[in-house]
Design a protein around this motif. Structure first.
Motif, PDB file in Angstrom:
ATOM      1  N   ALA A  89       0.838  -1.203   0.000  1.00 49.62           N
ATOM      2  CA  ALA A  89       0.000   0.000   0.000  1.00 49.62           C
ATOM      3  C   ALA A  89       0.873   1.254   0.000  1.00 49.62           C
ATOM      4  O   ALA A  89       0.533   2.250  -0.648  1.00 49.62           O
ATOM      5  CB  ALA A  89      -0.932   0.007   1.202  1.00 49.62           C
ATOM      6  N   ALA A  90       2.013   1.206   0.695  1.00 46.02           N
ATOM      7  CA  ALA A  90       2.926   2.355   0.702  1.00 46.02           C
ATOM      8  C   ALA A  90       3.469   2.612  -0.701  1.00 46.02           C
ATOM      9  O   ALA A  90       3.603   3.767  -1.119  1.00 46.02           O
ATOM     10  CB  ALA A  90       4.063   2.114   1.689  1.00 46.02           C
ATOM     11  N   LYS A  91       3.753   1.546  -1.445  1.00 45.13           N
ATOM     12  CA  LYS A  91       4.221   1.719  -2.822  1.00 45.13           C
ATOM     13  C   LYS A  91       3.123   2.318  -3.690  1.00 45.13           C
ATOM     14  O   LYS A  91       3.388   3.170  -4.538  1.00 45.13           O
ATOM     15  CB  LYS A  91       4.698   0.387  -3.396  1.00 45.13           C
ATOM     16  N   GLN A  92       1.890   1.880  -3.484  1.00 45.89           N
ATOM     17  CA  GLN A  92       0.771   2.464  -4.222  1.00 45.89           C
ATOM     18  C   GLN A  92       0.636   3.950  -3.876  1.00 45.89           C
ATOM     19  O   GLN A  92       0.369   4.776  -4.739  1.00 45.89           O
ATOM     20  CB  GLN A  92      -0.525   1.730  -3.905  1.00 45.89           C
ATOM     21  N   LEU A  93       0.812   4.272  -2.614  1.00 47.97           N
ATOM     22  CA  LEU A  93       0.700   5.652  -2.151  1.00 47.97           C
ATOM     23  C   LEU A  93       1.746   6.540  -2.811  1.00 47.97           C
ATOM     24  O   LEU A  93       1.465   7.688  -3.160  1.00 47.97           O
ATOM     25  CB  LEU A  93       0.836   5.686  -0.632  1.00 47.97           C
ATOM     26  N   GLU A  94       2.953   6.010  -3.008  1.00 49.08           N
ATOM     27  CA  GLU A  94       4.022   6.778  -3.656  1.00 49.08           C
ATOM     28  C   GLU A  94       3.662   7.166  -5.085  1.00 49.08           C
ATOM     29  O   GLU A  94       4.156   8.165  -5.602  1.00 49.08           O
ATOM     30  CB  GLU A  94       5.326   5.971  -3.667  1.00 49.08           C
ATOM     31  N   ASN A  95       2.809   6.384  -5.734  1.00 42.61           N
ATOM     32  CA  ASN A  95       2.450   6.641  -7.130  1.00 42.61           C
ATOM     33  C   ASN A  95       1.326   7.662  -7.295  1.00 42.61           C
ATOM     34  O   ASN A  95       1.004   8.032  -8.414  1.00 42.61           O
ATOM     35  CB  ASN A  95       2.056   5.335  -7.821  1.00 42.61           C
ATOM     36  N   ILE A  96       0.746   8.101  -6.201  1.00 47.28           N
ATOM     37  CA  ILE A  96      -0.329   9.092  -6.287  1.00 47.28           C
ATOM     38  C   ILE A  96       0.292  10.473  -6.447  1.00 47.28           C
ATOM     39  O   ILE A  96       1.059  10.917  -5.593  1.00 47.28           O
ATOM     40  CB  ILE A  96      -1.229   9.051  -5.040  1.00 47.28           C
ATOM     41  N   THR A  97      -0.035  11.137  -7.534  1.00 50.19           N
ATOM     42  CA  THR A  97       0.513  12.465  -7.790  1.00 50.19           C
ATOM     43  C   THR A  97      -0.571  13.529  -7.906  1.00 50.19           C
ATOM     44  O   THR A  97      -0.303  14.701  -7.714  1.00 50.19           O
ATOM     45  CB  THR A  97       1.363  12.463  -9.081  1.00 50.19           C
ATOM     46  N   SER A  98      -1.768  13.131  -8.200  1.00 51.86           N
ATOM     47  CA  SER A  98      -2.867  14.074  -8.400  1.00 51.86           C
ATOM     48  C   SER A  98      -3.417  14.550  -7.057  1.00 51.86           C
ATOM     49  O   SER A  98      -3.669  13.743  -6.156  1.00 51.86           O
ATOM     50  CB  SER A  98      -3.975  13.392  -9.206  1.00 51.86           C
ATOM     51  N   GLU A  99      -3.616  15.853  -6.937  1.00 49.81           N
ATOM     52  CA  GLU A  99      -4.212  16.391  -5.709  1.00 49.81           C
ATOM     53  C   GLU A  99      -5.627  15.870  -5.506  1.00 49.81           C
ATOM     54  O   GLU A  99      -6.058  15.669  -4.378  1.00 49.81           O
ATOM     55  CB  GLU A  99      -4.203  17.920  -5.730  1.00 49.81           C
ATOM     56  N   ARG A 125     -11.534   2.838  -3.094  1.00 45.63           N
ATOM     57  CA  ARG A 125     -11.744   1.588  -2.355  1.00 45.63           C
ATOM     58  C   ARG A 125     -10.473   1.301  -1.563  1.00 45.63           C
ATOM     59  O   ARG A 125      -9.378   1.339  -2.110  1.00 45.63           O
ATOM     60  CB  ARG A 125     -12.032   0.449  -3.314  1.00 45.63           C
ATOM     61  N   ILE A 126     -10.630   1.035  -0.268  1.00 44.66           N
ATOM     62  CA  ILE A 126      -9.505   0.741   0.610  1.00 44.66           C
ATOM     63  C   ILE A 126      -9.667  -0.677   1.150  1.00 44.66           C
ATOM     64  O   ILE A 126     -10.741  -1.034   1.636  1.00 44.66           O
ATOM     65  CB  ILE A 126      -9.452   1.724   1.799  1.00 44.66           C
ATOM     66  N   LEU A 127      -8.615  -1.463   1.079  1.00 38.94           N
ATOM     67  CA  LEU A 127      -8.577  -2.782   1.700  1.00 38.94           C
ATOM     68  C   LEU A 127      -7.741  -2.651   2.960  1.00 38.94           C
ATOM     69  O   LEU A 127      -6.642  -2.090   2.924  1.00 38.94           O
ATOM     70  CB  LEU A 127      -7.947  -3.803   0.747  1.00 38.94           C
ATOM     71  N   TYR A 128      -8.257  -3.157   4.075  1.00 38.53           N
ATOM     72  CA  TYR A 128      -7.555  -2.962   5.353  1.00 38.53           C
ATOM     73  C   TYR A 128      -7.935  -4.031   6.359  1.00 38.53           C
ATOM     74  O   TYR A 128      -8.878  -4.789   6.161  1.00 38.53           O
ATOM     75  CB  TYR A 128      -7.866  -1.577   5.919  1.00 38.53           C
ATOM     76  N   PHE A 129      -7.161  -4.083   7.430  1.00 40.08           N
ATOM     77  CA  PHE A 129      -7.546  -4.891   8.584  1.00 40.08           C
ATOM     78  C   PHE A 129      -7.243  -4.090   9.835  1.00 40.08           C
ATOM     79  O   PHE A 129      -6.484  -3.118   9.806  1.00 40.08           O
ATOM     80  CB  PHE A 129      -6.854  -6.264   8.592  1.00 40.08           C
ATOM     81  N   GLY A 168      -4.289  -2.161   0.682  1.00 40.04           N
ATOM     82  CA  GLY A 168      -4.448  -1.874  -0.738  1.00 40.04           C
ATOM     83  C   GLY A 168      -5.319  -0.660  -0.962  1.00 40.04           C
ATOM     84  O   GLY A 168      -6.217  -0.370  -0.178  1.00 40.04           O
ATOM     85  N   LEU A 169      -5.020   0.058  -2.044  1.00 42.36           N
ATOM     86  CA  LEU A 169      -5.756   1.258  -2.414  1.00 42.36           C
ATOM     87  C   LEU A 169      -6.195   1.105  -3.857  1.00 42.36           C
ATOM     88  O   LEU A 169      -5.411   0.695  -4.707  1.00 42.36           O
ATOM     89  CB  LEU A 169      -4.860   2.499  -2.317  1.00 42.36           C
TER      90      LEU A 169
END
Length: 99
Positions: free
Chosen positions: A18-28, A71-75, A86-87
């Motif tokens: 999820a942290a890697k997915q977060l790094e790919n977010i660039t849009s405000e 959509r967020i996957l979490y526990f 997951g995001l």
């Protein structure tokens, strides 16, 4: 009399994926959408729907914000920390795309 504080919000942590997915977010816009969904889950970790599966570990849950299309996957851990695993952006009524 001093106002009573609201309920304590859960701590949010991210799995490595999820942290890697977060790094790919660039849009405000995407950052705002994710932030809104994370606030909802931190206020009420039980808001998401359980995902059926193995009962050996923590129950995997999903929260979908249809307004922000996230959509967020979490526990949730025993200490009420929400671990995001997951995001996804909801791109259609039935499809999702990894962020």
């Amino acid at each position: 009399m001093a106002p009573q504080p609201g309920p304590r919000r859960a701590r949010i942590a991210f799995s490595d994926s999820a942290a890697k997915q977060l790094e790919n977010i660039t849009s405000e816009t995407e950052i705002h959408a994710l932030d809104r969904a994370l606030v909802v889950v931190s206020v009420d970790p039980d808001v998401g729907e359980p995902i059926p599966g193995d009962t050996a570990g923590p129950q995997l849950r999903q929260y979908t914000d249809h307004v922000e299309q996230v959509r967020i996957l979490y526990f949730v851990t025993a200490l009420r920390t929400v671990v995001i695993s997951g995001l996804c952006r909801v791109v259609a009524a039935q499809g999702v795309a990894a962020v």
